[in-house]
Design a protein around this motif. Sequence first.
Motif, PDB file in Angstrom:
ATOM      1  N   ALA A   1     -31.739  -0.379 -16.006  1.00  0.00           N
ATOM      2  CA  ALA A   1     -33.159  -0.471 -16.325  1.00  0.00           C
ATOM      3  C   ALA A   1     -33.976  -1.021 -15.158  1.00  0.00           C
ATOM      4  O   ALA A   1     -35.155  -0.696 -15.001  1.00  0.00           O
ATOM      5  CB  ALA A   1     -33.360  -1.343 -17.556  1.00  0.00           C
ATOM      6  N   ASP A   2     -33.366  -1.861 -14.341  1.00  0.00           N
ATOM      7  CA  ASP A   2     -34.069  -2.493 -13.221  1.00  0.00           C
ATOM      8  C   ASP A   2     -34.077  -1.648 -11.961  1.00  0.00           C
ATOM      9  O   ASP A   2     -34.563  -2.095 -10.918  1.00  0.00           O
ATOM     10  CB  ASP A   2     -33.414  -3.847 -12.892  1.00  0.00           C
ATOM     11  CG  ASP A   2     -33.710  -4.910 -13.937  1.00  0.00           C
ATOM     12  OD1 ASP A   2     -34.671  -4.714 -14.702  1.00  0.00           O
ATOM     13  OD2 ASP A   2     -32.990  -5.912 -13.983  1.00  0.00           O
ATOM     14  N   ALA A   3     -33.538  -0.423 -12.019  1.00  0.00           N
ATOM     15  CA  ALA A   3     -33.410   0.382 -10.801  1.00  0.00           C
ATOM     16  C   ALA A   3     -34.765   0.628 -10.129  1.00  0.00           C
ATOM     17  O   ALA A   3     -34.891   0.563  -8.897  1.00  0.00           O
ATOM     18  CB  ALA A   3     -32.716   1.703 -11.114  1.00  0.00           C
ATOM     19  N   GLY A   4     -35.803   0.929 -10.918  1.00  0.00           N
ATOM     20  CA  GLY A   4     -37.121   1.157 -10.335  1.00  0.00           C
ATOM     21  C   GLY A   4     -37.648  -0.072  -9.626  1.00  0.00           C
ATOM     22  O   GLY A   4     -38.210   0.009  -8.517  1.00  0.00           O
TER      23      GLY A   4
ATOM     24  N   ALA B   1     -21.487   1.523  -1.820  1.00  0.00           N
ATOM     25  CA  ALA B   1     -21.557   1.939  -0.424  1.00  0.00           C
ATOM     26  C   ALA B   1     -21.085   3.378  -0.249  1.00  0.00           C
ATOM     27  O   ALA B   1     -21.651   4.145   0.541  1.00  0.00           O
ATOM     28  CB  ALA B   1     -20.719   1.000   0.444  1.00  0.00           C
ATOM     29  N   THR B   2     -20.054   3.769  -0.996  1.00  0.00           N
ATOM     30  CA  THR B   2     -19.580   5.154  -0.941  1.00  0.00           C
ATOM     31  C   THR B   2     -20.665   6.106  -1.421  1.00  0.00           C
ATOM     32  O   THR B   2     -20.905   7.166  -0.819  1.00  0.00           O
ATOM     33  CB  THR B   2     -18.322   5.319  -1.799  1.00  0.00           C
ATOM     34  OG1 THR B   2     -17.303   4.447  -1.310  1.00  0.00           O
ATOM     35  CG2 THR B   2     -17.812   6.749  -1.759  1.00  0.00           C
ATOM     36  N   GLY B   3     -21.334   5.739  -2.501  1.00  0.00           N
ATOM     37  CA  GLY B   3     -22.421   6.568  -3.012  1.00  0.00           C
ATOM     38  C   GLY B   3     -23.570   6.677  -2.035  1.00  0.00           C
ATOM     39  O   GLY B   3     -24.163   7.752  -1.879  1.00  0.00           O
ATOM     40  N   VAL B   4     -23.899   5.593  -1.349  1.00  0.00           N
ATOM     41  CA  VAL B   4     -24.964   5.612  -0.342  1.00  0.00           C
ATOM     42  C   VAL B   4     -24.628   6.612   0.764  1.00  0.00           C
ATOM     43  O   VAL B   4     -25.468   7.429   1.165  1.00  0.00           O
ATOM     44  CB  VAL B   4     -25.181   4.205   0.240  1.00  0.00           C
ATOM     45  CG1 VAL B   4     -26.023   4.259   1.509  1.00  0.00           C
ATOM     46  CG2 VAL B   4     -25.856   3.307  -0.786  1.00  0.00           C
TER      47      VAL B   4
ATOM     48  N   ALA C   1     -27.315  -1.729  -7.861  1.00  0.00           N
ATOM     49  CA  ALA C   1     -26.888  -1.991  -6.492  1.00  0.00           C
ATOM     50  C   ALA C   1     -27.054  -0.765  -5.602  1.00  0.00           C
ATOM     51  O   ALA C   1     -27.350  -0.893  -4.414  1.00  0.00           O
ATOM     52  CB  ALA C   1     -25.427  -2.458  -6.479  1.00  0.00           C
ATOM     53  N   LEU C   2     -26.867   0.415  -6.158  1.00  0.00           N
ATOM     54  CA  LEU C   2     -27.003   1.628  -5.351  1.00  0.00           C
ATOM     55  C   LEU C   2     -28.382   1.714  -4.726  1.00  0.00           C
ATOM     56  O   LEU C   2     -28.520   1.952  -3.520  1.00  0.00           O
ATOM     57  CB  LEU C   2     -26.741   2.858  -6.217  1.00  0.00           C
ATOM     58  CG  LEU C   2     -26.951   4.196  -5.493  1.00  0.00           C
ATOM     59  CD1 LEU C   2     -25.782   4.494  -4.573  1.00  0.00           C
ATOM     60  CD2 LEU C   2     -27.151   5.327  -6.482  1.00  0.00           C
ATOM     61  N   TRP C   3     -29.423   1.497  -5.528  1.00  0.00           N
ATOM     62  CA  TRP C   3     -30.783   1.603  -5.010  1.00  0.00           C
ATOM     63  C   TRP C   3     -31.142   0.444  -4.104  1.00  0.00           C
ATOM     64  O   TRP C   3     -31.930   0.601  -3.165  1.00  0.00           O
ATOM     65  CB  TRP C   3     -31.767   1.719  -6.170  1.00  0.00           C
ATOM     66  CG  TRP C   3     -31.644   3.023  -6.865  1.00  0.00           C
ATOM     67  CD1 TRP C   3     -31.046   3.277  -8.072  1.00  0.00           C
ATOM     68  CD2 TRP C   3     -32.084   4.293  -6.380  1.00  0.00           C
ATOM     69  NE1 TRP C   3     -31.094   4.614  -8.370  1.00  0.00           N
ATOM     70  CE2 TRP C   3     -31.737   5.269  -7.342  1.00  0.00           C
ATOM     71  CE3 TRP C   3     -32.747   4.701  -5.222  1.00  0.00           C
ATOM     72  CZ2 TRP C   3     -32.025   6.616  -7.193  1.00  0.00           C
ATOM     73  CZ3 TRP C   3     -33.039   6.047  -5.068  1.00  0.00           C
ATOM     74  CH2 TRP C   3     -32.686   6.993  -6.031  1.00  0.00           C
ATOM     75  N   ALA C   4     -30.569  -0.725  -4.350  1.00  0.00           N
ATOM     76  CA  ALA C   4     -30.814  -1.860  -3.469  1.00  0.00           C
ATOM     77  C   ALA C   4     -30.295  -1.595  -2.062  1.00  0.00           C
ATOM     78  O   ALA C   4     -30.897  -2.019  -1.067  1.00  0.00           O
ATOM     79  CB  ALA C   4     -30.159  -3.123  -4.039  1.00  0.00           C
TER      80      ALA C   4
ATOM     81  N   LEU D   1     -33.200  13.639  -8.026  1.00  0.00           N
ATOM     82  CA  LEU D   1     -31.931  12.941  -7.827  1.00  0.00           C
ATOM     83  C   LEU D   1     -31.925  11.616  -8.572  1.00  0.00           C
ATOM     84  O   LEU D   1     -30.938  11.250  -9.221  1.00  0.00           O
ATOM     85  CB  LEU D   1     -31.710  12.726  -6.327  1.00  0.00           C
ATOM     86  CG  LEU D   1     -30.507  11.885  -5.919  1.00  0.00           C
ATOM     87  CD1 LEU D   1     -29.220  12.510  -6.425  1.00  0.00           C
ATOM     88  CD2 LEU D   1     -30.465  11.749  -4.401  1.00  0.00           C
ATOM     89  N   ALA D   2     -33.034  10.892  -8.498  1.00  0.00           N
ATOM     90  CA  ALA D   2     -33.122   9.595  -9.175  1.00  0.00           C
ATOM     91  C   ALA D   2     -32.940   9.740 -10.678  1.00  0.00           C
ATOM     92  O   ALA D   2     -32.260   8.922 -11.319  1.00  0.00           O
ATOM     93  CB  ALA D   2     -34.469   8.943  -8.866  1.00  0.00           C
ATOM     94  N   GLU D   3     -33.517  10.790 -11.263  1.00  0.00           N
ATOM     95  CA  GLU D   3     -33.388  10.978 -12.708  1.00  0.00           C
ATOM     96  C   GLU D   3     -31.945  11.262 -13.109  1.00  0.00           C
ATOM     97  O   GLU D   3     -31.441  10.705 -14.094  1.00  0.00           O
ATOM     98  CB  GLU D   3     -34.299  12.120 -13.164  1.00  0.00           C
ATOM     99  CG  GLU D   3     -34.296  12.316 -14.667  1.00  0.00           C
ATOM    100  CD  GLU D   3     -35.295  13.359 -15.124  1.00  0.00           C
ATOM    101  OE1 GLU D   3     -35.056  13.969 -16.191  1.00  0.00           O
ATOM    102  OE2 GLU D   3     -36.304  13.582 -14.414  1.00  0.00           O
TER     103      GLU D   3
END
Length: 377
Positions: free
Chosen positions: A26-29, A65-68, A179-182, A355-357
């Motif tokens: 929920a906090d990704a945005g 990190a792998t996803g990034v 964490a991915l978006w951070a 992609l974000a959705e």
Amino acid sequence: MLDESLLDDPDALVRADRRGLLRGAADAGARVRTAARHAAEAGLGDLRPDGRPRAVLIAGSGNAATGVADLLGALAGASAPVVRLDPTGVAHASGALRWALPGWAGPVDLLLIATTDGTEPGLGLLAEQAYRRGCTVVAVAPERSPLTESVDGAHGVLVPMARAPYQEYDESAAAGPGALWALLTPLLVLLDKVGLVTAAPATLQLVADRLDRTAERCGPAIVTYSNPAKTLASELAESLPLIWSEGLGAGPAGRRFAATLAELAGRPALAAELPEALPAHGVLLAGAFAAGADPDDFFRDRVDEPQALRARVVLLRDRPTGGLSAAPAARELALGHDTAISELEPEEGTELEQLAELLAITDFATAYLALASGGHR
């Protein structure tokens, strides 16, 4: 077994969510907005590069990190090669991991370090090695972590990792979906400046808004029948997800979905991109994981036996229906073997918004599947 009653009990979901998986999704945005601000404060928005790097090298540990690395590679496309540096070591522990630059790395290359930990000595050694080779170093890591000193010594730039709103930084929170978006957002700002991706401040604001709207659609208070993430979680119960993706960003989204299902929900899943997914996974639809597979005696007592996994196709697409697509062939193959299929396709928008959705819905679905199947214990 999936406890479907838990899915429609918001209070029980919150109590069961000890790892903060739903809060992280929920906090990704908010993470995107905070991370973009940190990137600006670190000076990434003011860069005036002389040109594009020859190659982008990415190092870090864990699924985030792998996803990034996977996402940046897809978004950069042919602009410049994006190479993930795989760690080596005797165990997956911060003190045991080591990274090494390829022999050809030099002054025209860019090293990105992305970590939710920041205590890995191997990443510090990598930053020092990059400095000796003349590589530019940019890192995203927790503020005041040991990596900060190493990056400073390499004359690099460290962007503090965005924390979840109203929470103190801790490793369990960093391991969640936010964490991915951070980690990703500051690197998007950087690569936009060097001309490898398109991620202007206005675009990142659209991404944050899309993540917020998706969180509203997928939140714990929204009932299953109108909640795409809860629906997907219930459909994947007792199944082997075959995640088939189509589109530039859908491939990394599908691979991340498979990785988080394993790590956070303890569920096996396989990911592949269309059209290669059809021959790669087609045999699973006709073998032991087929909908009607049962090689043993039909009449034996199965009351005390666990239910066998059956394949279920999850089709992720990041572009509107139409044009050249393998999706019709995928549906035909699945339905021809009586295999159920779930489909996710984002609303129209920029590449990053779509992609974000996809990432948000699959992150929420992973969290619900983990909680309702006892993965929170």
